[in-house]
Design an enzyme around this catalytic site. Structure first.
Site, PDB file in Angstrom:
ATOM      1  CB  THR A   1      -7.345  48.174   3.279  1.00 24.32           C
ATOM      2  OG1 THR A   1      -8.273  49.387   3.581  1.00 24.32           O
ATOM      3  CG2 THR A   1      -5.825  48.626   3.509  1.00 24.32           C
TER       4      THR A   1
ATOM      5  NE  ARG B   1     -13.244  54.979   9.698  1.00 24.97           N
ATOM      6  CZ  ARG B   1     -12.670  53.934   9.237  1.00 24.97           C
ATOM      7  NH1 ARG B   1     -11.714  54.161   8.154  1.00 24.97           N
ATOM      8  NH2 ARG B   1     -12.565  52.584   9.572  1.00 24.97           N
TER       9      ARG B   1
ATOM     10  N   GLY C   1      -8.952  55.178  10.101  1.00 22.09           N
ATOM     11  CA  GLY C   1      -9.034  53.811  10.335  1.00 22.09           C
ATOM     12  C   GLY C   1      -7.806  53.356  10.886  1.00 22.09           C
ATOM     13  CG  ASP C   2      -7.104  49.105  10.247  1.00 22.25           C
ATOM     14  OD1 ASP C   2      -8.140  49.455   9.556  1.00 22.25           O
ATOM     15  OD2 ASP C   2      -6.772  47.994   9.820  1.00 22.25           O
TER      16      ASP C   2
ATOM     17  CB  THR D   1      -8.193  44.498   4.754  1.00 20.02           C
ATOM     18  OG1 THR D   1      -8.856  45.384   4.129  1.00 20.02           O
ATOM     19  CG2 THR D   1      -8.141  42.978   4.599  1.00 20.02           C
ATOM     20  N   GLY D   2     -10.382  45.388   6.809  1.00 19.27           N
ATOM     21  CA  GLY D   2     -11.898  45.278   7.324  1.00 19.27           C
ATOM     22  C   GLY D   2     -12.046  46.532   8.221  1.00 19.27           C
TER      23      GLY D   2
ATOM     24  N   GLY E   1     -11.928  48.778  10.414  1.00 24.39           N
ATOM     25  CA  GLY E   1     -10.645  49.319  11.079  1.00 24.39           C
ATOM     26  C   GLY E   1     -11.030  49.687  12.672  1.00 24.39           C
TER      27      GLY E   1
HETATM   28  N1  ASP Z   1      -9.172  49.018   7.267  1.00 23.86           N
HETATM   29  C1  ASP Z   1      -9.795  49.923   6.519  1.00 23.86           C
HETATM   30  C2  ASP Z   1     -10.225  50.913   7.234  1.00 23.86           C
HETATM   31  O1  ASP Z   1     -10.878  50.782   8.214  1.00 23.86           O
HETATM   32  C3  ASP Z   1     -10.862  49.713   5.614  1.00 23.86           C
HETATM   33  C4  ASP Z   1     -10.363  48.331   4.650  1.00 23.86           C
HETATM   34  O2  ASP Z   1     -10.042  47.466   5.098  1.00 23.86           O
HETATM   35  O3  ASP Z   1     -10.804  48.508   3.390  1.00 23.86           O
HETATM   36  O4  ASP Z   1     -10.104  52.352   6.864  1.00 23.86           O
END
Ligand code: ASP
Length: 335
Positions: free
Chosen positions: A194, A222, A224-225, A245-246, A248
């Site tokens: 992200t 779904r 995410g964060d 990022t990561g 979520g």
């Molecule tokens: N944080 C994002 C999510 O969970 C994923 C990402 O960081 O690529 O949707």
């Protein structure tokens, strides 16, 4: 005896006065970041700065151009994110993003400005510049968050271009994935990218933005964060900002970006605050943090920057003083 009491009372009074003065000075230290307001910054020359998750050179270039031309932090982060949304080779943002398990590319994004306004869109199909759509939600509607079909209708009504976001290479990757259809909520640490950006402009104003196609092969619906205020992004122009990022789900459960900004408000540096937010995740009972990645970057009102991740290999881009660099982040899980 009376004389002794007087001396004792005087000593108690003096010690008390000292303690109060000491506590007051500690207290003013702990909120010192809050004291760096736009008013006090007006007398100083502000060095514009922008930071962005991972290594997206086009994004940092686009955002830095805005700042170099004296543009606003909000314009900078929007333009930076748009650069990656338009990059079909990036399979985690905008056009070319990897689809959900049904083969649909669904995008999430949000923005926050220096006034604390927030706008977001979630689960949007066929519109690549969702960061701009999120900004339109913030600026042109009475709402903060629009989802799915409603967000798409709004985009159409204001002339956003519609296009198929599933590129040949993302379709191929999904078709290969479908052979086993193995959805593992425990993600591979390379499986996300992200882009989240935070900027401070020449006026000392801070804004942030975040845009993503979310986790590859996620369940339909779904979210995410990344588009959720306080989780994927939070900005408080009196204190600073943070973006994640990561995985979520883990960021959502710890309201990570809000936590970082509040820790900075209490006196922690951006670096210390990012580390504390990662520790909240890894120290949860039965946390399987070894199997997923979460990363944060943060900036405070003084233009100080921090970053921290669970695993190695997270990096962020920074532009300041006329120069852009990629910096490898520190991380929790040392070999
Ligand atoms: N944080 C994002 C999510 O969970 C994923 C990402 O960081 O690529 O949707």
């Amino acid at each position: 005896m009376k004389g002794k009491n007087r001396i004792k009372n005087t000593m108690i009074f003096t010690v008390g006065l000292f303690a109060i003065t000491f506590l007051q000075s500690c207290n003013s230290n702990t909120v010192s970041n809050k004291k760096v307001t736009n008013e006090s910054l007006k007398t100083e020359k502000i060095t514009p700065i922008v930071i962005g998750t991972w290594n997206f050179p086009k994004a940092i270039e686009a955002a830095s151009q805005v700042l170099k031309n004296g543009g606003s932090a909000l314009d900078a982060v929007e333009q930076g994110c748009r650069a990656e949304e338009a990059n079909a080779e990036n399979q985690t943002v905008g056009i070319g993003g990897l689809p959900d398990r049904d083969g649909n590319v669904t995008l999430d994004a949000c923005v926050m400005n220096e006034k604390g306004d927030y706008g977001a869109v979630v689960g949007v199909q066929n519109i690549k510049h969702v960061v701009s759509l999120a900004r339109k939600v913030m600026e042109d509607t009475p709402h903060a968050l629009l989802s799915g079909r409603g967000a798409e209708q709004f985009a159409e009504s204001i002339g956003f271009q519609q296009e198929d976001l599933l590129t040949e290479s993302s379709k191929k990757a999904w078709e290969e994935w479908k052979i086993k259809s193995e959805y593992k909520p425990i993600i591979n640490i390379e499986n996300h990218d992200t882009i989240g950006m935070l900027a401070m402009d020449v006026e000392g104003n801070i804004s942030g933005a975040c845009t993503t196609s979310g986790l590859a092969y996620k369940m339909a619906g779904r979210i995410g964060d990344s588009p959720v205020v306080g989780a994927g992004l939070f900005v408080d122009n009196e204190v600073g900002a943070a973006v994640a990022t990561g995985l979520g789900e883990e960021v959502l459960k710890t309201v990570g970006s809000f936590l970082i900004v509040e820790l900075m408000r209490q006196g922690k540096s951006p670096q210390e605050a990012c580390e504390e937010a990662i520790k909240r995740i890894v120290n949860k009972p039965n946390s399987n943090y070894k199997d997923f990645q979460v990363c944060y970057i943060a900036i405070n009102k003084k233009g100080e920057v921090g970053s921290y991740a669970i695993h190695e290999w997270f990096s962020y881009n920074i532009y300041t003083n006329g120069e852009s660099k990629n910096i490898k982040s520190d991380f929790y899980l040392k070999p």
